[in-house]
Scaffold this motif. Structure first.
Motif, mmCIF file in Angstrom:
data_model
loop_
_atom_site.group_PDB
_atom_site.id
_atom_site.type_symbol
_atom_site.label_atom_id
_atom_site.label_comp_id
_atom_site.label_asym_id
_atom_site.label_seq_id
_atom_site.Cartn_x
_atom_site.Cartn_y
_atom_site.Cartn_z
ATOM 1 N N ARG A 73 -1.895 -0.947 -9.511
ATOM 2 C CA ARG A 73 -1.583 0.103 -9.047
ATOM 3 C C ARG A 73 -0.703 -0.137 -7.366
ATOM 4 O O ARG A 73 0.049 0.933 -7.010
ATOM 5 C CB ARG A 73 -2.488 0.941 -8.277
ATOM 6 N N ALA A 79 2.306 1.365 -14.759
ATOM 7 C CA ALA A 79 1.063 1.730 -14.378
ATOM 8 C C ALA A 79 0.966 3.251 -14.947
ATOM 9 O O ALA A 79 0.178 3.637 -14.945
ATOM 10 C CB ALA A 79 1.031 1.733 -12.930
ATOM 11 N N LEU A 116 -2.836 5.463 -14.342
ATOM 12 C CA LEU A 116 -3.278 4.683 -12.686
ATOM 13 C C LEU A 116 -2.789 6.300 -11.749
ATOM 14 O O LEU A 116 -1.748 6.106 -12.170
ATOM 15 C CB LEU A 116 -2.824 3.654 -12.348
#
Length: 623
Positions: A339, A360, A365
């Motif tokens: 992240r 991600a 995320l």
């Protein structure tokens, strides 16, 4: 004559023959003018016969004898002995067949337009303390040039000062950009992926690497030996049998109409029509699965492939950096490391930065926008995130800014890249990225072995260590690494001595080898436009397993075409014997030939329903 002009002439002749038949029938059966009907049918046949005679002369000049001779004999004999309707019917079937054949064999190339369009047309040169835009042809060795961010390097040269960050994918196939130091060689065709830099030209544009690739492709396309039409391979035998039966019937009975009937019924429409219909149907079937085959000749060649030569990047591998391992330090999770890296990299255009962001997002995320970001090309990115300084880049770049040198550099494989992530004054973790082997590569290669491919060869511009790692347990017969575009061409030519070669690639550097191979296959979903133009086959979906599917369709379509040919010839010989014994008149023979045509064409259309293996199953439907 341009290809498009030839196609227009074929369409015109077809409409003329059909129009003559319709008008002639109206004159005879509606107006009762049989004399005018004969003239109309003759007038509609003569232009077709003239075009056919011209094509025969051209073929003979090349030392070729095709089925066109039989069609010319039947039309000529029918006109000579007053059987104009039979001649007109033959003309329709012949023009219809040649039109279908032209459609089946029409190439989808645009003479390397996209490859040439990418080549830079201008350069920015230093002159008397100022910058001037000049034509790339005006660059001479020794000129100092400015290469801005995103520019394609116009000529070969070396880096004048500072560092340069170049994307070499178009030349070497390597998906990860490289960093160059002062004095390093710079090749034309590479793209500046970092800040602007100065270079000194060492070659003129015409002598530079990219121009050489263009010339290689053009030469390869010209040198590829043309393949004879499938139907023409039966022409000599069929012609001999036809003439023998026709003259035997004339000699035995003294009736020339017997010979005319034999020639008319022998018109090789099953060969002229069924072959292109089966092959076009095969092209259509392959297209349903995202395999674009640019004509009947490549499809025929695919059915006989002996050796497969594969590039690495984008073919055996995905062609995009992917995460292979994440190591998190104490206090951080793997998701935290990813992240942080992806949040900071949202503003970067670097391929690895974009891959981190995509990974991600795939994990769901939540990414935050960074502040005060600064990208150091070839090294990393710094910025403020959630009120803390964050650093993403090479291990040395991050440790120098955090001051945390406690983390040892993890072991990496050849061709992989380590991305370190730092927060404040400590390391948060590392991310290992590589261009992995496609998940379907092993199954695809096994399937190709099952389909009769004898040799599997890797030919890549990447480093030998990377090639060896990627090859792994794929069961390849030969591995060639660190190849220039001309060396790839040599590899293909060497393999062609063993049998027909299929070359698969996706970059500009693959285009010459694709053009010189018996069948060139481009990964068109994400590959370079140049490779797609040079190739005979383009995979429109980013799935290498479609390669086996295309070969299965090609082999089956060719088998159906051959079956149609043999059935058509057999029926035609039976009909010729019937005509020779007087059981068929010329018009009756022409109509019977129509029935034979319909039967063989219906058989050829079975290629539209060829069952193909998809993900381990056999399907009759497109996916």
């Amino acid at each position: 004559m341009e290809r498009t002009t030839e196609d227009r002439v074929k369409v015109l002749l077809l409409f003329l023959a059909v129009g003559g038949l319709i008008v002639g029938l109206a004159l005879q059966f509606v107006l009762g003018r049989a004399d005018l009907a004969q003239l109309c049918w003759s007038a509609a046949t003569l232009p077709v016969l003239a075009a056919l005679a011209l094509e025969i002369i051209r073929s003979l000049a090349r030392g070729e004898v095709g089925l066109d001779v039989v069609a010319a004999l039947s039309m000529s004999a029918a006109l000579l002995f007053g059987e104009a309707l039979a001649a007109n019917i033959v003309a329709i079937m012949y023009t219809g067949g040649t039109f279908l054949e032209a459609f089946a064999e029409g190439r989808a190339r645009r003479e390397m337009r996209d490859l040439l369009a990418r080549a830079p047309r201008s350069a920015t040169r230093y002159h008397d303390g100022s910058l001037q835009e000049i034509s790339v042809d005006e660059v001479i060795p020794g000129d100092r040039l400015l290469i801005r961010q995103g520019d394609v390097v116009p000529v070969d040269g070396h880096l004048a000062e500072g560092t340069a960050y170049l994307n070499m994918a178009a030349l070497t196939g390597e998906s990860l950009p490289i960093s160059l130091e002062p004095g390093a060689e710079i090749l034309s065709g590479s793209t500046n992926a970092g800040h602007a830099f100065d270079m000194v030209a060492t070659e003129a544009a015409k002598d530079s690497t990219y121009a050489g690739i263009v010339r290689l492709v053009e030469q390869a396309q010209r040198s590829k030996a043309p393949m004879s039409r499938l139907a023409d391979r039966f022409s000599i035998g069929f012609l001999a049998v036809t003439v023998l039966i026709a003259f035997a019937a004339w000699w035995a009975t003294g009736d020339p109409i017997r010979a005319v009937a034999v020639l008319v019924v022998a018109t090789p429409c099953p060969l002229i029509l069924a072959v292109p219909v089966a092959l076009v149907a095969g092209l259509s079937r392959a297209a349903q699965f995202g395999v674009l085959i640019k004509g009947a000749k490549p499809l025929e060649s695919m059915a006989r492939i002996h050796t497969l030569v594969l590039d690495k990047t984008g073919t055996l591998t995905d062609g995009r950096p992917q995460i292979t391992r994440i190591h998190a330090e104490a206090g951080y999770s793997e998701d935290d490391v990813l992240r942080l890296a992806a949040s900071l990299d949202q503003l970067s255009k670097h391929p690895m930065a974009q891959a981190l962001v995509a990974a991600a997002e795939a994990r769901g995320l939540v990414l935050h926008l960074p502040a005060q970001t600064e990208e150091v090309p070839g090294e990393g990115v710094v910025g403020m995130l959630e009120g803390k300084p964050v650093f993403v880049g090479g291990h040395g770049f991050v440790t120098a800014r955090t001051g945390d040198a406690t983390l040892a550099i993890p072991a990496t494989e050849a061709g992989s890249v380590l991305v370190a992530v730092g927060v404040g004054q400590r390391l948060a973790g590392t991310i290992l990225m590589a261009d992995p082997v496609r998940a379907d590569a092993r199954a695809m290669l096994r399937g190709l072995r099952d389909e009769g491919v004898k040799r599997l060869v890797l030919a890549t511009g990447d480093r030998a260590a990377v090639a060896e790692r990627i090859a792994g347990d794929l069961g390849l017969d030969a591995i060639h690494a660190e190849l220039s575009p001309d060396r790839k061409v040599q590899i293909v030519l060497e393999e062609r001595k063993r049998g027909p070669v299929m070359m698969v690639g996706d970059g500009v550097n693959d285009a010459p080898a694709l053009a010189v191979a018996d069948v060139g296959v481009a990964m068109g979903a994400r590959g370079a436009a140049a490779s797609a133009e040079a190739a005979d086959v383009v995979l429109l979906v980013d799935r290498i397993d479609r390669l086996r599917l295309g070969i299965v369709i090609a082999k089956r379509a060719r088998a159906i075409a051959l079956q149609s040919v043999m059935v058509g010839i057999g029926l035609s010989v039976v009909a010729m014997l019937a005509a020779a014994f007087g059981y068929l008149q010329p018009v009756q023979g022409a109509l019977l030939q129509e029935a034979i045509d319909v039967a063989t064409i219906l058989n050829a259309l079975r290629a539209l329903r060829i069952p193909v293996p998809v993900e381990g199953a056999v399907t009759h439907r497109a996916t």
